[in-house]
Design a protein around this motif. Sequence first.
Motif, PDB file in Angstrom:
ATOM      1  N   THR A 188     -17.409 -13.045  24.316  1.00  0.00           N
ATOM      2  CA  THR A 188     -16.592 -14.182  23.912  1.00  0.00           C
ATOM      3  C   THR A 188     -15.859 -13.937  22.608  1.00  0.00           C
ATOM      4  N   ALA A 189     -16.514 -13.332  21.625  1.00  0.00           N
ATOM      5  CA  ALA A 189     -15.945 -13.267  20.294  1.00  0.00           C
ATOM      6  C   ALA A 189     -14.698 -12.411  20.154  1.00  0.00           C
ATOM      7  N   PRO A 190     -14.633 -11.203  20.740  1.00  0.00           N
ATOM      8  CA  PRO A 190     -13.480 -10.366  20.499  1.00  0.00           C
ATOM      9  C   PRO A 190     -12.200 -10.832  21.165  1.00  0.00           C
ATOM     10  N   GLN A 191     -12.209 -11.902  21.928  1.00  0.00           N
ATOM     11  CA  GLN A 191     -10.982 -12.357  22.576  1.00  0.00           C
ATOM     12  C   GLN A 191      -9.951 -12.826  21.568  1.00  0.00           C
ATOM     13  N   GLU A 192     -10.352 -13.112  20.374  1.00  0.00           N
ATOM     14  CA  GLU A 192      -9.464 -13.705  19.394  1.00  0.00           C
ATOM     15  C   GLU A 192      -9.823 -13.155  18.027  1.00  0.00           C
ATOM     16  N   PRO A 193      -8.847 -12.964  17.126  1.00  0.00           N
ATOM     17  CA  PRO A 193      -9.181 -12.475  15.797  1.00  0.00           C
ATOM     18  C   PRO A 193     -10.204 -13.360  15.121  1.00  0.00           C
ATOM     19  N   ALA A 194     -11.002 -12.754  14.228  1.00  0.00           N
ATOM     20  CA  ALA A 194     -12.024 -13.511  13.518  1.00  0.00           C
ATOM     21  C   ALA A 194     -11.424 -14.734  12.870  1.00  0.00           C
ATOM     22  N   GLY A 195     -12.093 -15.870  13.037  1.00  0.00           N
ATOM     23  CA  GLY A 195     -11.604 -17.095  12.439  1.00  0.00           C
ATOM     24  C   GLY A 195     -10.628 -17.857  13.301  1.00  0.00           C
ATOM     25  N   GLY A 196     -10.298 -17.332  14.504  1.00  0.00           N
ATOM     26  CA  GLY A 196      -9.370 -18.037  15.370  1.00  0.00           C
ATOM     27  C   GLY A 196      -9.897 -19.406  15.721  1.00  0.00           C
ATOM     28  N   PRO A 197      -9.064 -20.442  15.652  1.00  0.00           N
ATOM     29  CA  PRO A 197      -9.546 -21.806  15.863  1.00  0.00           C
ATOM     30  C   PRO A 197     -10.086 -22.056  17.258  1.00  0.00           C
ATOM     31  N   GLY A 198      -9.482 -21.426  18.289  1.00  0.00           N
ATOM     32  CA  GLY A 198      -9.964 -21.653  19.640  1.00  0.00           C
ATOM     33  C   GLY A 198     -11.363 -21.125  19.850  1.00  0.00           C
ATOM     34  N   THR A 199     -11.596 -19.896  19.429  1.00  0.00           N
ATOM     35  CA  THR A 199     -12.919 -19.297  19.572  1.00  0.00           C
ATOM     36  C   THR A 199     -13.958 -20.056  18.768  1.00  0.00           C
ATOM     37  N   ALA A 200     -13.629 -20.417  17.527  1.00  0.00           N
ATOM     38  CA  ALA A 200     -14.578 -21.139  16.679  1.00  0.00           C
ATOM     39  C   ALA A 200     -14.977 -22.468  17.313  1.00  0.00           C
ATOM     40  N   ALA A 201     -14.011 -23.186  17.852  1.00  0.00           N
ATOM     41  CA  ALA A 201     -14.314 -24.479  18.475  1.00  0.00           C
ATOM     42  C   ALA A 201     -15.194 -24.304  19.697  1.00  0.00           C
ATOM     43  N   ARG A 202     -14.909 -23.277  20.504  1.00  0.00           N
ATOM     44  CA  ARG A 202     -15.726 -23.045  21.687  1.00  0.00           C
ATOM     45  C   ARG A 202     -17.154 -22.667  21.308  1.00  0.00           C
ATOM     46  N   GLU A 203     -17.281 -21.813  20.301  1.00  0.00           N
ATOM     47  CA  GLU A 203     -18.626 -21.392  19.897  1.00  0.00           C
ATOM     48  C   GLU A 203     -19.432 -22.557  19.328  1.00  0.00           C
ATOM     49  N   ARG A 204     -18.794 -23.368  18.487  1.00  0.00           N
ATOM     50  CA  ARG A 204     -19.507 -24.537  17.958  1.00  0.00           C
ATOM     51  C   ARG A 204     -19.879 -25.490  19.094  1.00  0.00           C
ATOM     52  N   GLY A 205     -18.935 -25.688  20.009  1.00  0.00           N
ATOM     53  CA  GLY A 205     -19.208 -26.574  21.137  1.00  0.00           C
ATOM     54  C   GLY A 205     -20.352 -26.074  21.992  1.00  0.00           C
ATOM     55  N   ARG A 206     -20.369 -24.763  22.259  1.00  0.00           N
ATOM     56  CA  ARG A 206     -21.466 -24.196  23.031  1.00  0.00           C
ATOM     57  C   ARG A 206     -22.805 -24.412  22.333  1.00  0.00           C
ATOM     58  N   THR A 207     -22.842 -24.136  21.036  1.00  0.00           N
ATOM     59  CA  THR A 207     -24.104 -24.261  20.307  1.00  0.00           C
ATOM     60  C   THR A 207     -24.629 -25.693  20.364  1.00  0.00           C
ATOM     61  N   ARG A 208     -23.777 -26.656  20.075  1.00  0.00           N
ATOM     62  CA  ARG A 208     -24.237 -28.035  20.079  1.00  0.00           C
ATOM     63  C   ARG A 208     -24.622 -28.489  21.479  1.00  0.00           C
ATOM     64  N   HIS A 209     -23.855 -28.059  22.471  1.00  0.00           N
ATOM     65  CA  HIS A 209     -24.155 -28.428  23.854  1.00  0.00           C
ATOM     66  C   HIS A 209     -25.521 -27.903  24.276  1.00  0.00           C
ATOM     67  N   LEU A 210     -25.796 -26.620  24.023  1.00  0.00           N
ATOM     68  CA  LEU A 210     -27.077 -26.051  24.436  1.00  0.00           C
ATOM     69  C   LEU A 210     -28.231 -26.554  23.586  1.00  0.00           C
ATOM     70  N   ALA A 211     -27.987 -26.802  22.303  1.00  0.00           N
ATOM     71  CA  ALA A 211     -29.039 -27.386  21.470  1.00  0.00           C
ATOM     72  C   ALA A 211     -29.419 -28.778  21.982  1.00  0.00           C
ATOM     73  N   ARG A 212     -28.460 -29.454  22.572  1.00  0.00           N
ATOM     74  CA  ARG A 212     -28.708 -30.797  23.096  1.00  0.00           C
ATOM     75  C   ARG A 212     -29.396 -30.749  24.458  1.00  0.00           C
ATOM     76  N   THR A 213     -28.939 -29.856  25.353  1.00  0.00           N
ATOM     77  CA  THR A 213     -29.499 -29.822  26.704  1.00  0.00           C
ATOM     78  C   THR A 213     -30.758 -28.958  26.804  1.00  0.00           C
TER      79      THR A 213
END
Length: 295
Positions: free
Chosen positions: A35-60
């Motif tokens: 997932t990470a190398p699809q976008e340069p470090a700090g890219g907003p799309g990747t960061a949002a997806r990663e944060r979303g994944r973390t919160r989603h899995l921490a919840r479920t």
Amino acid sequence: MILRPVRDDDEDAEVVREITAAAFGAAHALGGGPTAPQEPAGGPGTAARERGRTRHLARTDPGGCWIAQDEAAGPVGAVLSSRREGTWGLSLLAVAPGAQGKGVGKALMARAMVHGRACLRGIICSTRHPAAPRTFRRAGFTLHPAMRLTGTVDPAGLAPLDGAVHEGTARHRDLMDSVDRRTRGGAHGPDHEELPRHFRLFVVDDLAGSGYCYADERGVEALAATSRRLATRLLTAALVSMPQGRPVRVAGLTAEQEWAVDVGIAAGLEISNAGYVCLRGMRPPNPYIPSQLFL
């Protein structure tokens, strides 16, 4: 070092993202890596997806998501895993460079596998880092070398669609869960609530069968269908929708996904080796492109 659960909040989501960025930057991430190398470090799309994944899995899956905390260095590793109808998935295993070789990854992996001990099936999308296949093979997974398609899409090379492809909505949730059960043995369930937050959803549903595909302007995130014909239609529609001239990526293709390789060749994309799809208690799902976020 202690292991603590990942909390469903912005602070822990950022902690996991920072560990992941450090691990990928030094090529030390093991699972969930593509997932990470699809976008340069700090890219907003990747960061949002990663944060979303973390919160989603921490919840479920609070029992499957852990942070390794060093008394002096702070957070040094993270693991995210899920259980979905008897299918366990490792979404992320990352260890900061300074903590390598100290048993952090082993401890995190062991804790995540406890979460999946009642599951008959398991799936991991692994990076090419040398420690990754060794770790997952020792955990009992079969390693299936994977390919990826990259480049800019040439729509002129793609065959016309042989049927309708629709924009997916929440009402297609049952359809997608049914396709998941047929291809990977267990539905994604609540993951079909998080994925549409970040990706466009394509759906086919006709007399020939059904299927779905998540994609954005960077490439395809996941695809599952009841036949290769419908999978080809979905992948073609997703690639045609990509912005002209923008590099795209389709990853996690095992040898069973030749239909996808053929579509990629027709679209002018390049084929390269890209890690492994690691499986336990199941054959490679087909036709299926695993989500790098949710497997």
